[in-house]
Design a protein around this motif. Structure first.
Motif, mmCIF file in Angstrom:
data_model
loop_
_atom_site.group_PDB
_atom_site.id
_atom_site.type_symbol
_atom_site.label_atom_id
_atom_site.label_comp_id
_atom_site.label_asym_id
_atom_site.label_seq_id
_atom_site.Cartn_x
_atom_site.Cartn_y
_atom_site.Cartn_z
ATOM 1 N N THR A 90 -3.151 31.427 -2.572
ATOM 2 C CA THR A 90 -2.923 31.711 -3.981
ATOM 3 C C THR A 90 -1.906 32.838 -4.120
ATOM 4 O O THR A 90 -1.640 33.574 -3.170
ATOM 5 C CB THR A 90 -4.225 32.127 -4.690
ATOM 6 O OG1 THR A 90 -4.736 33.308 -4.070
ATOM 7 C CG2 THR A 90 -5.268 31.022 -4.633
ATOM 8 N N ALA A 91 -1.359 32.971 -5.312
ATOM 9 C CA ALA A 91 -0.423 34.060 -5.583
ATOM 10 C C ALA A 91 -1.189 35.368 -5.697
ATOM 11 O O ALA A 91 -2.276 35.419 -6.267
ATOM 12 C CB ALA A 91 0.346 33.788 -6.872
ATOM 13 N N ALA A 92 -0.620 36.419 -5.160
ATOM 14 C CA ALA A 92 -1.238 37.736 -5.212
ATOM 15 C C ALA A 92 -1.071 38.341 -6.606
ATOM 16 O O ALA A 92 -0.144 37.971 -7.346
ATOM 17 C CB ALA A 92 -0.604 38.644 -4.167
ATOM 18 N N PRO A 93 -1.940 39.279 -6.984
ATOM 19 C CA PRO A 93 -1.804 39.929 -8.295
ATOM 20 C C PRO A 93 -0.456 40.626 -8.482
ATOM 21 O O PRO A 93 0.128 40.575 -9.559
ATOM 22 C CB PRO A 93 -2.941 40.949 -8.312
ATOM 23 C CG PRO A 93 -3.906 40.487 -7.300
ATOM 24 C CD PRO A 93 -3.129 39.731 -6.277
ATOM 25 N N PHE A 94 0.046 41.276 -7.442
ATOM 26 C CA PHE A 94 1.371 41.892 -7.465
ATOM 27 C C PHE A 94 2.294 41.015 -6.631
ATOM 28 O O PHE A 94 2.708 41.384 -5.531
ATOM 29 C CB PHE A 94 1.321 43.320 -6.895
ATOM 30 C CG PHE A 94 0.705 44.330 -7.816
ATOM 31 C CD1 PHE A 94 1.510 45.133 -8.611
ATOM 32 C CD2 PHE A 94 -0.666 44.479 -7.893
ATOM 33 C CE1 PHE A 94 0.938 46.068 -9.462
ATOM 34 C CE2 PHE A 94 -1.240 45.400 -8.738
ATOM 35 C CZ PHE A 94 -0.441 46.189 -9.526
ATOM 36 N N ALA A 95 2.625 39.839 -7.156
ATOM 37 C CA ALA A 95 3.375 38.836 -6.389
ATOM 38 C C ALA A 95 4.787 39.280 -6.053
ATOM 39 O O ALA A 95 5.363 38.830 -5.071
ATOM 40 C CB ALA A 95 3.405 37.517 -7.156
ATOM 41 N N GLY A 96 5.365 40.182 -6.834
ATOM 42 C CA GLY A 96 6.722 40.638 -6.570
ATOM 43 C C GLY A 96 6.769 41.899 -5.731
ATOM 44 O O GLY A 96 7.800 42.574 -5.673
ATOM 45 N N ASN A 97 5.701 42.199 -5.046
ATOM 46 C CA ASN A 97 5.584 43.412 -4.248
ATOM 47 C C ASN A 97 6.533 43.381 -3.055
ATOM 48 O O ASN A 97 6.901 42.331 -2.558
ATOM 49 C CB ASN A 97 4.138 43.550 -3.774
ATOM 50 C CG ASN A 97 3.831 44.869 -3.161
ATOM 51 O OD1 ASN A 97 3.933 45.001 -1.951
ATOM 52 N ND2 ASN A 97 3.462 45.849 -3.963
ATOM 53 N N GLY A 103 0.310 48.354 -5.277
ATOM 54 C CA GLY A 103 0.380 46.894 -5.280
ATOM 55 C C GLY A 103 -0.082 46.294 -3.959
ATOM 56 O O GLY A 103 -0.792 45.290 -3.940
ATOM 57 N N MET A 104 0.308 46.912 -2.857
ATOM 58 C CA MET A 104 -0.128 46.421 -1.543
ATOM 59 C C MET A 104 -1.643 46.507 -1.407
ATOM 60 O O MET A 104 -2.284 45.565 -0.926
ATOM 61 C CB MET A 104 0.545 47.217 -0.430
ATOM 62 C CG MET A 104 1.985 46.902 -0.227
ATOM 63 S SD MET A 104 2.631 47.917 1.118
ATOM 64 C CE MET A 104 4.362 47.578 0.982
ATOM 65 N N CYS A 105 -2.218 47.625 -1.828
ATOM 66 C CA CYS A 105 -3.676 47.795 -1.739
ATOM 67 C C CYS A 105 -4.397 46.759 -2.591
ATOM 68 O O CYS A 105 -5.361 46.129 -2.135
ATOM 69 C CB CYS A 105 -4.071 49.201 -2.180
ATOM 70 S SG CYS A 105 -3.538 50.493 -1.054
ATOM 71 N N VAL A 106 -3.937 46.561 -3.809
ATOM 72 C CA VAL A 106 -4.562 45.581 -4.704
ATOM 73 C C VAL A 106 -4.423 44.174 -4.131
ATOM 74 O O VAL A 106 -5.375 43.383 -4.166
ATOM 75 C CB VAL A 106 -3.958 45.672 -6.122
ATOM 76 C CG1 VAL A 106 -4.408 44.519 -6.995
ATOM 77 C CG2 VAL A 106 -4.315 47.003 -6.764
ATOM 78 N N ASN A 107 -3.276 43.836 -3.567
ATOM 79 C CA ASN A 107 -3.080 42.505 -2.980
ATOM 80 C C ASN A 107 -4.026 42.275 -1.804
ATOM 81 O O ASN A 107 -4.597 41.189 -1.664
ATOM 82 C CB ASN A 107 -1.630 42.328 -2.536
ATOM 83 C CG ASN A 107 -0.684 42.153 -3.705
ATOM 84 O OD1 ASN A 107 -1.100 41.885 -4.829
ATOM 85 N ND2 ASN A 107 0.598 42.329 -3.456
ATOM 86 N N HIS A 108 -4.206 43.265 -0.957
ATOM 87 C CA HIS A 108 -5.112 43.111 0.186
ATOM 88 C C HIS A 108 -6.564 43.000 -0.269
ATOM 89 O O HIS A 108 -7.347 42.224 0.310
ATOM 90 C CB HIS A 108 -4.925 44.264 1.175
ATOM 91 C CG HIS A 108 -3.689 44.123 2.008
ATOM 92 N ND1 HIS A 108 -3.679 43.457 3.211
ATOM 93 C CD2 HIS A 108 -2.417 44.537 1.806
ATOM 94 C CE1 HIS A 108 -2.451 43.473 3.721
ATOM 95 N NE2 HIS A 108 -1.674 44.126 2.875
ATOM 96 N N LEU A 109 -6.927 43.749 -1.296
ATOM 97 C CA LEU A 109 -8.277 43.618 -1.848
ATOM 98 C C LEU A 109 -8.489 42.231 -2.448
ATOM 99 O O LEU A 109 -9.566 41.645 -2.306
ATOM 100 C CB LEU A 109 -8.527 44.696 -2.906
ATOM 101 C CG LEU A 109 -8.690 46.118 -2.387
ATOM 102 C CD1 LEU A 109 -8.739 47.106 -3.552
ATOM 103 C CD2 LEU A 109 -9.939 46.241 -1.533
#
Length: 133
Positions: free
Chosen positions: A122-129, A29-35
């Motif tokens: 904006t909200a991240a894809p894994f917002a509850g990370n 989730g962290m990797c996807v959010n940073h991307l």
């Protein structure tokens, strides 16, 4: 006795495997959010360059995490500071083609030194990370 050893190993292994799965999910989730933040910033820069012919980029800042300090969520924040001779009203009209303005999540501001700052949150894809806690 062998059966009891297998059961004991299973009782120990299952929680360890579950902890490993949770850690992997949070790291992914962290990797996807940073991307997602990097992609958002890249798209914002491209939109500005497309709409503003005389743009001079001064600072490009991006941040992934709980940017507002309220709640447990992850945001993708992109802030671009730039210089142009274009009036603010024209600039806002051109960028309105790409983004909807509001007072917090997306806005364009003119600084006292004559530069502009475009802020997009904006909200991240894994917002509850875990990164947002």
């Amino acid at each position: 006795m062998k059966l009891l050893k297998r059961i004991a190993r299973g009782l120990i292994a299952v929680p360890l495997i579950l902890v490993g799965v949770v850690i992997f999910y949070e790291a992914l989730g962290m990797c996807v959010n940073h991307l997602a933040t990097a992609r958002q910033t890249k798209q914002l820069v491209a939109a500005l360059k497309e709409e503003v012919s005389d743009i001079e980029l001064l600072d490009i800042h991006s941040e992934t995490g709980n940017t507002s300090g309220t709640g447990n969520h992850v945001d993708c924040l992109s802030v671009i500071t730039f210089l142009t001779e274009m009036p603010q009203s024209d600039l806002e009209n051109k960028m309105y083609r790409h983004y909807d303005y509001d007072e917090w999540m997306c806005y364009l501001a003119k600084n006292e030194d004559g530069t502009y700052r475009f802020r997009l949150n904006t909200a991240a894809p894994f917002a509850g990370n875990l990164e947002g806690h």
